[in-house]
Write a protein that holds these residues in place. Sequence first.
Motif, PDB file in Angstrom:
ATOM      1  N   UNK A  51       0.822  -1.084  -0.184  1.00 28.93           N
ATOM      2  CA  UNK A  51      -0.141   0.033   0.067  1.00 28.93           C
ATOM      3  C   UNK A  51       0.973   1.541   0.055  1.00 28.93           C
ATOM      4  N   UNK A  52       0.469   2.331  -0.897  1.00 29.08           N
ATOM      5  CA  UNK A  52       1.462   3.447  -0.944  1.00 29.08           C
ATOM      6  C   UNK A  52       0.895   4.654  -0.948  1.00 29.08           C
ATOM      7  N   UNK A  53      -0.369   4.734  -0.303  1.00 33.30           N
ATOM      8  CA  UNK A  53      -0.961   6.036   0.077  1.00 33.30           C
ATOM      9  C   UNK A  53      -1.708   5.669   1.500  1.00 33.30           C
ATOM     10  N   UNK A  54      -1.565   6.839   2.416  1.00 26.19           N
ATOM     11  CA  UNK A  54      -2.208   6.662   3.804  1.00 26.19           C
ATOM     12  C   UNK A  54      -3.082   7.649   3.992  1.00 26.19           C
ATOM     13  N   UNK A  55      -4.308   7.382   4.496  1.00 23.33           N
ATOM     14  CA  UNK A  55      -5.305   8.382   4.677  1.00 23.33           C
ATOM     15  C   UNK A  55      -5.852   8.192   6.046  1.00 23.33           C
ATOM     16  N   UNK A  56      -5.695   9.423   6.727  1.00 23.73           N
ATOM     17  CA  UNK A  56      -6.084   9.210   8.264  1.00 23.73           C
ATOM     18  C   UNK A  56      -7.397   9.751   8.311  1.00 23.73           C
ATOM     19  N   UNK A  57      -8.498   9.180   8.928  1.00 24.53           N
ATOM     20  CA  UNK A  57      -9.993   9.854   9.075  1.00 24.53           C
ATOM     21  C   UNK A  57      -9.800  10.309  10.727  1.00 24.53           C
TER      22      UNK A  57
END
Length: 305
Positions: A51-57
């Motif tokens: 995985x190469x994109x991290x999104x924090x909610x």
Amino acid sequence: MRRKQMETTLLIMAAGIGSRFGTGIKQLEPVDDSQHIIMDYSIHDAIEAGFNHVVFIIRKDIEGEFRSVIGDRIAAICGKSGVTVDYVFQDIEDIPGELPAGRTKPWGTGQAVLAAKAVLKTPFVVINADDYYGKEGFRLVHEYLVNGGQSCMAGFVLKNTLSDNGGVTRGICKMDDQNNLTEVVETKNIVKTVDGAETDGIAIDTESLVSMNMWGLTPEFLDMLEAGFAEFFETEVPTDPLKAEFLIPTFIGELLDEKKMTVKVLRTNDTWYGMTYKEDVEAVKESFKGMIEDGMYEKDLFGDL
């Protein structure tokens, strides 16, 4: 080492503060001597899997603390690995209708994921911030998504998810002979026993697969989710305006019933760790200590990426 693959996203639901955990943000509880938290391990395992994109909610009101304790550090690590980072905010007022008077409860995991719709352009895995899923689940979900799979779920063996400190609620999976999910049966108060587990005195098969909210999905799913949230506002909110919740497992269950979706269950034999109870903390720390000693992780956690 991390494999170069197509763009894929790790979506982390980090907006909640654990009510049963006592005071403080349970996502920020260190689990090793280097002050890493569970979320660090999930991010490591996801990057390692490809995985190469991290999104924090997160929520806007915890942004400062979150960035100082987690976000800035992770952004620096991700930058070295060629991984991008985004933030999105879950907001109780971000709804397809009027906010009911007196409503303070968040709208649930479905709304949390929708908060990320604008930045989710790739297949993604969604996880809880304060749960440890192990390496295998990330590898399996990533492999499934990059090979054209649309929807999947990591299925954990029930016995690998129980707490020594009290009862837990688990979604027990029913599947067809192709390992496609047919139903998730929410089962409350599952407690460990000498020879297995039970709920209200009834024995439960500890080899059952359960959902721990680790879903592999695509941007197309978000369109269905958005439509589902609008329908939820028309049908569910009027009957329970202060407490109705729009939850991913419930919504996916409805889509399965209506034959609008298929979800492949990918069995993982890794142990799931969570901090449902304050007393779970020491046991979880011991587990991480063991994994580091066994060489599963470097003491410098991100040193091998």
